[in-house]
Design a protein around this motif. Structure first.
Motif, short mmCIF file in Angstrom:
data_model
loop_
_atom_site.label_atom_id
_atom_site.label_comp_id
_atom_site.label_asym_id
_atom_site.label_seq_id
_atom_site.Cartn_x
_atom_site.Cartn_y
_atom_site.Cartn_z
N TRP A 100 -16.39 186.81 109.80
CA TRP A 100 -15.14 187.58 109.63
C TRP A 100 -14.24 187.22 110.85
O TRP A 100 -13.00 187.04 110.65
CB TRP A 100 -15.64 188.96 110.12
CG TRP A 100 -16.45 189.77 108.81
CD1 TRP A 100 -16.35 189.45 107.75
CD2 TRP A 100 -17.74 190.46 109.15
NE1 TRP A 100 -17.54 190.21 107.05
CE2 TRP A 100 -18.21 190.86 107.88
CE3 TRP A 100 -18.14 191.15 110.16
CZ2 TRP A 100 -19.32 191.81 107.65
CZ3 TRP A 100 -19.51 191.96 110.12
CH2 TRP A 100 -19.90 192.19 108.63
N VAL A 101 -14.77 187.09 112.22
CA VAL A 101 -13.69 186.77 113.22
C VAL A 101 -12.96 185.42 113.23
O VAL A 101 -11.86 185.46 113.13
CB VAL A 101 -14.56 186.67 114.48
CG1 VAL A 101 -13.66 186.32 115.76
CG2 VAL A 101 -15.21 188.07 114.93
N VAL A 102 -13.82 184.30 112.73
CA VAL A 102 -13.06 183.06 112.60
C VAL A 102 -11.88 183.00 111.58
O VAL A 102 -11.04 182.67 111.69
CB VAL A 102 -14.30 181.95 112.25
CG1 VAL A 102 -13.46 180.72 111.85
CG2 VAL A 102 -15.02 181.71 113.66
N THR A 127 -9.05 185.57 112.51
CA THR A 127 -7.95 184.93 113.83
C THR A 127 -7.51 183.52 113.35
O THR A 127 -6.59 183.12 113.64
CB THR A 127 -8.87 184.60 114.95
OG1 THR A 127 -10.23 183.62 114.71
CG2 THR A 127 -9.53 185.87 115.51
N ARG A 128 -8.07 182.67 112.29
CA ARG A 128 -7.54 181.74 111.92
C ARG A 128 -6.20 181.82 111.30
O ARG A 128 -5.34 180.95 111.04
CB ARG A 128 -8.49 180.80 110.79
CG ARG A 128 -8.32 179.58 110.47
CD ARG A 128 -8.88 178.91 109.27
NE ARG A 128 -10.35 178.82 109.73
CZ ARG A 128 -11.42 178.80 108.99
NH1 ARG A 128 -11.34 179.46 107.83
NH2 ARG A 128 -12.69 178.42 109.70
N GLY A 142 -4.28 179.41 113.16
CA GLY A 142 -4.05 178.05 112.31
C GLY A 142 -5.06 177.26 112.82
O GLY A 142 -5.12 176.12 112.42
N HIS A 143 -6.03 177.57 113.93
CA HIS A 143 -6.90 176.69 114.23
C HIS A 143 -8.32 176.75 113.60
O HIS A 143 -8.70 177.59 113.03
CB HIS A 143 -7.27 177.16 115.64
CG HIS A 143 -8.06 176.12 116.45
ND1 HIS A 143 -9.37 175.96 116.47
CD2 HIS A 143 -7.70 175.09 117.37
CE1 HIS A 143 -10.00 174.98 117.26
NE2 HIS A 143 -8.74 174.38 117.95
N LEU A 202 -11.88 177.23 121.94
CA LEU A 202 -13.18 177.53 122.84
C LEU A 202 -12.70 178.29 124.06
O LEU A 202 -13.36 179.35 124.56
CB LEU A 202 -13.95 176.35 123.27
CG LEU A 202 -14.46 175.54 122.02
CD1 LEU A 202 -15.15 174.25 122.55
CD2 LEU A 202 -15.46 176.34 121.09
N LEU A 203 -11.75 177.86 124.55
CA LEU A 203 -11.17 178.67 126.00
C LEU A 203 -10.68 180.12 125.53
O LEU A 203 -10.88 181.03 126.28
CB LEU A 203 -10.04 177.99 126.54
CG LEU A 203 -10.39 176.52 127.12
CD1 LEU A 203 -9.14 175.70 127.63
CD2 LEU A 203 -11.22 176.80 128.29
N GLN A 204 -9.85 180.34 124.34
CA GLN A 204 -9.77 181.65 123.84
C GLN A 204 -10.78 182.37 123.60
O GLN A 204 -10.79 183.61 123.93
CB GLN A 204 -8.74 181.33 122.58
CG GLN A 204 -7.44 180.91 122.83
CD GLN A 204 -6.50 180.61 121.56
OE1 GLN A 204 -7.29 180.55 120.58
NE2 GLN A 204 -5.32 180.58 121.70
N ARG A 205 -12.00 181.80 123.23
CA ARG A 205 -13.08 182.75 122.88
C ARG A 205 -13.75 183.20 124.34
O ARG A 205 -14.06 184.12 124.38
CB ARG A 205 -14.00 181.88 122.00
CG ARG A 205 -15.44 182.29 121.70
CD ARG A 205 -16.09 181.56 120.68
NE ARG A 205 -17.49 182.49 120.55
CZ ARG A 205 -18.11 181.82 119.51
NH1 ARG A 205 -18.03 180.91 119.04
NH2 ARG A 205 -19.43 182.64 119.34
#
Length: 607
Positions: free
Chosen positions: A425-427, A430-431, A435-436, A442-445
């Motif tokens: 769900w999260v990926v 947020t994509r 757009g990543h 990784l830093l945002q996570r």
């Protein structure tokens, strides 16, 4: 002309022959394809236990997940069964006061995770991740076995409180020292084992194979779920044994689980992929620094075109030139005397671009590492003050009494839920906004995890304010052993938020430190994540000590006292929140400055 006719006839004859043997030739082509597929080698330079190139179909990948995750689960189960109840064991059996017990647990937790660097260094430099994992897993088992013996042997077993004494006397020096020795042997083994096992698991997925590369991210989520499920069993079944049967049974079962983990690991010998040790990374970094010192007067171009690099070898990632810390580029500039007449390079005068970028990586990643330490300061509260909070509350569930440390099961359930929900769900969600490919970088996570952790401590502070209000209403401030009439299940929100923060912060750190690191120091880089927990534990211990000393004066017991009903840990939580916000700002600055590692892969890693 006749020659042409003969050639044409020969060609036609070949065509006829091919037609007559069509099925036979087709069968031959299929068998050749099958044979080639059967001996397709990995492209990342991985080998089998004997040092031969690893065959993709016979090693690594998803087939090794049950093994790696199984060992991780068993090791984590034993650890949480021992560690989650440790503060209560020290206070209830060895009769150590609350502040000292909390300090001892956080110091021990920090020390065992610092040992992760030692284990990772040995693995990366000398004997590889598999054998390092095996040896330290055995040490872990030995320490837990010794701890078990301290609960069985009369000469080592702590004595119960005297029925005529109001205050229990601390255990004798011999009994305490033996238990502490067992604690630190256990901790050394577990701490050194952790980064090696996690890195070994990640090594099973070839980054130059698209399918395996996408599964590596899933692996980091699953390995954390494996650890969390181990925590679930440790925080419930093993703690129940320790609290309601005996500690010898709780510790004894944990020892047997570790023995099973060692046996299970040995079964992985035929199917695991291994990365060969790359030598001492400290020497490689030292060579860059020495070469830079001797060439400090040189000037380098900004594009890095004049810098020295070795031809790319199969299965080895080359690090591409980066613009930050360009003063280190001097180490890769070729001048007279760097290479002798025989063509041999002096490694203390001339380094490769990849080697220079390794040194740059260490400098570049340190601010990210340092700004993640405070997250662990917030996290370790679940093993100390959260447990102490739970021990004062109503622990009844019908006719059943919940062990205080078992309330941590809700943090484990939260981790399992969010780790599995993240990919599903999260990926995707947020994509849509970023757009990543990963949804969040990784830093945002990791930054998201820091924010959630702050809210977890806010929730803990709100609950503590309410708990103290009820204590005041019922006149329980001077009754440290009284049960506060508030159900322990009010702790669930703060545990749930901590679990959510872990899936963003800790799993993000696992993947970040492995993914960004050069091949030569991937194990050591993975250990950096564990050292954030270590230093976070030390900071927590230091804060508790300082706050306890400063706030205690006269008849005021201070914010953190043995009598939690007369304490003010809500003030301490508020302090943690303020420091957490300041740390978040520092992390955001460091993250905006960080430059991701840029690598080049070989086109083929086949044998």
């Amino acid at each position: 002309m006749p020659a042409n006719k003969q050639s044409s006839a020969s060609t036609n004859s070949d065509a006829v022959n091919f037609g007559e043997n069509k099925d036979e030739n087709l069968s031959f082509e299929i068998s050749q394809a099958e044979k080639q597929q059967a001996v397709e080698y990995t492209k990342d330079g991985s080998v089998d236990i004997f040092g031969n190139p690893a065959i993709r179909a016979k090693s690594g990948g998803l087939s090794t997940l049950p093994l790696i995750l199984g060992v991780q689960f068993l090791a984590a189960t034993a650890y949480y069964g021992f560690a989650a109840n440790l503060v209560l064991y020290l206070t209830g059996r060895l009769h150590v006061n609350v502040s000292t017990a909390s300090t001892n647990v956080t110091n021990w937790n920090g020390s065992l995770l610092l040992c992760s660097v030692i284990g990772a260094f040995i693995a990366d430099s000398y004997i590889g991740r598999f054998w390092t994992s095996v040896w330290f897993l055995c040490m872990y088992s030995l320490g837990l076995l010794l701890a078990t013996l301290t609960t069985i042997l009369p000469s080592l077993k702590p004595l119960p409180c005297s029925s005529t004494s109001v205050i229990c006397q601390p255990a004798s020096g011999k009994r305490k020292s033996t238990f502490y020795i067992a604690m630190y042997i256990l901790g050394f083994g577990y701490g050194a084992f952790q980064p090696c096992n996690i890195s070994l698991g990640a090594d099973q997925f070839d980054e130059q194979h698209e399918t395996e590369k996408t599964r590596k991210s899933l692996f980091f989520n699953l390995v954390y779920v494996g650890s969390s499920c181990g925590g679930l069993i440790g925080n419930t079944f093993l703690i129940y044994l320790e609290q309601n049967v005996s500690y010898k049974w709780g510790f004894g079962v944990s020892s047997m689980l570790l023995g099973l983990a060692v046996v299970l690991y040995l079964f992985g010998i035929p199917i695991l992929r291994h990365q060969k040790p790359k030598g001492n990374p400290l020497t490689r970094v030292a060579q860059v620094l020495v070469a830079t010192f001797w060439k400090w007067r040189l000037k380098t171009s900004s594009d890095g075109c004049q810098l020295y690099e070795l031809p790319q070898t199969k299965g080895h990632r080359q690090l591409l030139h980066s613009d930050k810390f360009r003063f280190l580029d001097k180490a890769a500039v070729v001048i007279a005397g760097d290479i002798n007449e025989a063509g041999i390079r002096n490694p203390w005068k001339l380094c490769t671009v990849t080697q220079v970028e390794e040194a740059k990586f260490i400098i570049r990643v340190l601010p990210i590492w340092a700004s993640n330490i405070y997250y662990s300061t917030l996290y370790v509260q679940i093993m100390t003050l959260f447990v102490e909070q739970a021990s004062t509350m109503d622990l009844s569930l019908g006719n059943f009494q919940i062990p205080p440390a078992s309330i941590g099961v809700f943090e484990t359930l939260s981790v399992c839920f969010w780790a599995l929900a993240y990919e599903k769900w999260v990926v995707p969600l947020t994509r849509r906004f970023t757009g990543h490919p990963r949804g969040l970088t990784l830093l945002q996570r990791m930054g998201t995890g820091l924010i959630i952790a702050i809210f977890a401590i806010v929730a803990a502070s709100v609950l503590e304010i309410n708990r103290l209000r009820i204590i005041k209403e019922h006149g329980l401030s001077d009754k440290p052993n009284a049960t506060v009439p508030i159900t322990v299940f009010w702790l669930i929100p703060q545990y749930f938020l901590v679990g959510a923060s872990e899936t963003f912060s800790y799993i993000g750190q696992y993947e970040f430190f492995y993914d960004q690191a050069p091949d030569e120091i991937r194990g050591i880089s993975s250990a950096l994540q564990l050292t954030t927990i270590a230093f976070g534990s030390f900071i927590s211990s230091l804060l508790i000590t300082i706050v306890g000393h400063i706030t205690k004066h006269g008849n005021n017991p201070g914010w953190i006292a043995d009598n939690l009903n007369a304490s003010h840990i809500d003030y301490f939580y508020f302090l943690l929140v303020v420091l957490g916000v300041a740390n978040l700002i520092v992390f955001l600055i460091c993250a905006s400055w960080y430059e991701y590692t840029n690598v080049a892969y070989t086109e083929s890693g086949d044998k």
